[in-house]
Design an enzyme around this catalytic site. Sequence first.
Site, PDB file in Angstrom:
ATOM      1  N   MET A 163      62.235  52.915  17.903  1.00  0.00           N
ATOM      2  CA  MET A 163      61.543  52.839  16.624  1.00  0.00           C
ATOM      3  C   MET A 163      60.123  53.378  16.841  1.00  0.00           C
ATOM      4  SD  MET A 163      61.398  49.575  14.060  1.00  0.00           S
ATOM      5  CE  MET A 163      63.181  49.609  13.959  1.00  0.00           C
ATOM      6  N   GLU A 164      59.873  54.567  16.302  1.00  0.00           N
ATOM      7  CA  GLU A 164      58.643  55.289  16.637  1.00  0.00           C
ATOM      8  C   GLU A 164      57.682  55.338  15.462  1.00  0.00           C
ATOM      9  OE1 GLU A 164      57.272  59.634  18.502  1.00  0.00           O
ATOM     10  OE2 GLU A 164      59.385  59.037  18.476  1.00  0.00           O
TER      11      GLU A 164
END
Length: 265
Positions: free
Chosen positions: A161-162
């Site tokens: 999850m960036e």
Amino acid sequence: MARLTIKDLRAGKGTQRRTQVYVRTPREAVACQEAGVDMIVIAEAHDGTPTDLRGVREAAADTFLTVGLEPYTHAGTVEVLRAAYRLVRLGVDAVYCSYGYDTVKALADEYVPVVGHVGLVPYRSSWFGGMRAVGKTADEALEVWHRTRRYEEAGAMAVEMEVVPTPVATEIARRTSMLVVGMGAGPGCDVQYLFATDVLGDNEGHVPRHAATYRDFRRTGWRHEEAVAAFAALVADVRSGAYPASRHEVKIPDAALARWRERMG
């Protein structure tokens, strides 16, 4: 230290703060292992040949290793499966695969551990208006949640999850059985992920807001003992909660967060 298994990682979800580092060379890999980094990542070259995969695996034999399948972005499912089988035979613990959910499911059905990718996915960034945080509106945050759920339904064991707002990432991490590997997504993620170039301070390009830099290797050059110390400092900061700090996090307006939570149910 024995190499972590999928079972170990799942058992520690919500209670243990893990670290993951993207490495470029075997010497970075062995420094990570000596420092106690839990997981490392490398990417294959675009011609499909390993970026010294064997060297990295041998250098960090006791560290969980994920390898990206980026060269196969436009390949069919059969070719992706063949690539994944080859990597597993070489001792890879999981593959990074941000392709269609059917491809992820095909890998998972063959017991290949898969890591998906949501939020800022660089090669898809045009859909979100460029290289920026994703999830600062209720609609975008809901899309991050839906994509995470689809990876989970397809059988992925984790999702990167960036650059997602901290409250959004934290709530999703609580609601999914997958590991959430955060890169610029706040302290509520199960794993904190950084690039070795940022940790060691030899990055010649853009340094992201979420970077934590512990040495200045652009000035001093490579030093093994200092690399181990830098990675060990990162591990200590993640475990203590000192990293990520508020300056590393992405915010979301209170009104947008409230609307997102209402729509989440």
